[in-house]
Write an enzyme that holds these catalytic residues in place. Structure first.
Site, mmCIF file in Angstrom:
data_model
loop_
_atom_site.group_PDB
_atom_site.id
_atom_site.type_symbol
_atom_site.label_atom_id
_atom_site.label_comp_id
_atom_site.label_asym_id
_atom_site.label_seq_id
_atom_site.Cartn_x
_atom_site.Cartn_y
_atom_site.Cartn_z
ATOM 1 C CG ASP A 259 -1.841 0.962 1.321
ATOM 2 O OD1 ASP A 259 -1.528 2.194 1.601
ATOM 3 O OD2 ASP A 259 -2.948 0.823 1.190
ATOM 4 C CB SER A 261 -1.164 5.589 2.364
ATOM 5 O OG SER A 261 -1.866 4.374 2.450
ATOM 6 C CE1 TYR A 262 -2.241 2.005 5.859
ATOM 7 C CE2 TYR A 262 -2.227 -0.526 5.094
ATOM 8 C CZ TYR A 262 -2.926 0.707 5.785
ATOM 9 O OH TYR A 262 -4.280 0.626 6.008
ATOM 10 C CG HIS A 263 6.490 2.106 0.153
ATOM 11 N ND1 HIS A 263 6.990 0.939 0.258
ATOM 12 C CD2 HIS A 263 7.186 2.986 -0.261
ATOM 13 C CE1 HIS A 263 8.172 1.301 -0.503
ATOM 14 N NE2 HIS A 263 8.275 2.558 -0.614
ATOM 15 C CB ALA A 266 6.997 2.243 6.391
#
Length: 371
Positions: A259, A261-263, A266
């Site tokens: 994903d 946005s999660y990437h 992070a």
């Protein structure tokens, strides 16, 4: 909780051992006001600016305890927060009618404190730090650390790690105020130590919550080295991040939840600790693969962006929230981390600097992205 043998605390130790506790606390406050051995690269006190939205959050908190809680508003047009005032005091268990439990979780992240700190630095008006001290002291008194592990609101995982990340900044914003007394410093430091130790006793199983916890513990260890446990915090937090880097990103550099946005979130978590470690000569605590792994992750962001600086919706990405300016800001951050990557520089500067990427196709075969 403080290591009185830490360099610079000689006067503190002398007063403490003589039983002059007020003078010891006063000397400790003077130390924090003048210390130069610690640098937080994620914070600048030079020419502090505040947005209209941040100013509104700071001012609303002064009236009827209207504390900003993200995505919860009494008036959505003006973004007026709900009041948690009750019988002249603060009701920390308040939740708007029909609101989800997310309100309570967000309330205990104290999202209006940093805006108040910025408002103080910009205006010099003591009412902002007076509000912070009154409210945070009230929170400490009414929300003691649980003795049986985290609860589901005030001492829940992300609430604690968020508070720690903010408190290292709040100390810097407010420490020179006449209202920041030796007594308040003592209260603040004792509370801070409890927050960090609470995380250490209650690490989450995996995922972004665990990374946030490791980041908070590592940050505390590097930016508050005067604590007895600071070395343990820094080592434990960075070791956890080193291990999480391999589980969070696939071998091609893509965040394992696939994903965007999660990437990017992070990357921000790992990047922040790298910058702190770099600024405080602590990069030895990070694994040799730390930077190379993050480099792959930043290149994936570059490769995912179309020439007009838009992105596709994969999984929960919510591409509409990624404006061109937002993406360019991320790319500029990455380019600063990897100044030798001329292709990343080219994309980050819209072709003004660096060199145009030489490839037209790219495969991230482990994660399944082909562009």
């Amino acid at each position: 909780a403080i290591n009185l043998n830490y360099p610079g605390l000689e006067k503190v130790k002398e007063f403490y051992e003589a039983g002059e506790h007020y003078y010891a606390a006063n000397a400790l406050l003077e130390y924090y006001r003048t210390r130069t051995n610690v640098t937080n690269p994620n914070l600048s006190l030079i020419n502090v600016t505040i947005s209209e939205a941040e100013q509104a959050k700071a001012d609303y908190a002064l009236v009827d305890y209207r504390f900003h809680v993200n995505n919860f508003y009494e008036d959505k047009e003006t973004l007026k927060p709900y009041s948690v005032k009750q019988d002249g005091g603060i009701n920390w268990e308040y939740s708007p009618k029909d609101a989800s439990d997310e309100y309570q979780k967000q309330l205990h992240r104290h999202q209006w404190f940093i805006p108040q700190a910025k408002a103080y630095r910009v205006s010099g008006d003591e009412k902002y730090i007076q509000s912070w001290i009154e409210v945070y002291k009230n929170w400490i008194e009414n929300n003691p650390k649980p003795t049986t592990g985290p609860n589901t609101t005030s001492w829940w995982q992300l609430q604690v790690s968020t508070r720690i990340g903010d408190q290292v900044q709040l100390l810097e914003y407010f420490k020179n105020s006449v209202n920041f007394t030796p007594e308040w410093l003592s209260t603040f430091l004792v509370a801070f130590e409890k927050e960090v130790e609470c995380i250490r006793l209650n690490y989450y199983q995996s995922g972004n919550i665990l990374i946030s916890q490791y980041q908070a513990v590592a940050t505390a260890g590097m930016l508050m080295p005067e604590f007895k446990n600071a070395s343990t915090w820094a080592t434990e937090g960075t070791q956890g991040l080193n291990e999480s880097l391999d589980t969070q990103f696939n071998d091609d550099g893509v965040e394992y939840e696939l994903d965007f946005s999660y990437h990017t979130a992070a990357i921000s978590d790992f990047r922040e600790i790298y910058l702190i470690a770099q600024a405080n000569n602590k990069t030895n605590l990070l694994s040799p693969s730390y930077i190379s792994k993050l480099k792959k992750a930043t290149e994936f962001v570059m490769d995912m962006i179309y020439p007009n600086y838009t992105i596709d919706n994969f999984n929960d990405t919510r591409s509409a929230s990624y404006s061109k300016s937002t993406l360019l800001n991320r790319l500029k951050e990455y380019s600063a981390m990897y100044p030798d990557n001329n292709e990343l520089l080219w994309v980050a500067t819209e072709g003004k600097n660096g060199s145009k990427p030489s490839y037209t196709t790219k495969a991230y075969s482990t994660s399944g992205y082909y562009m």
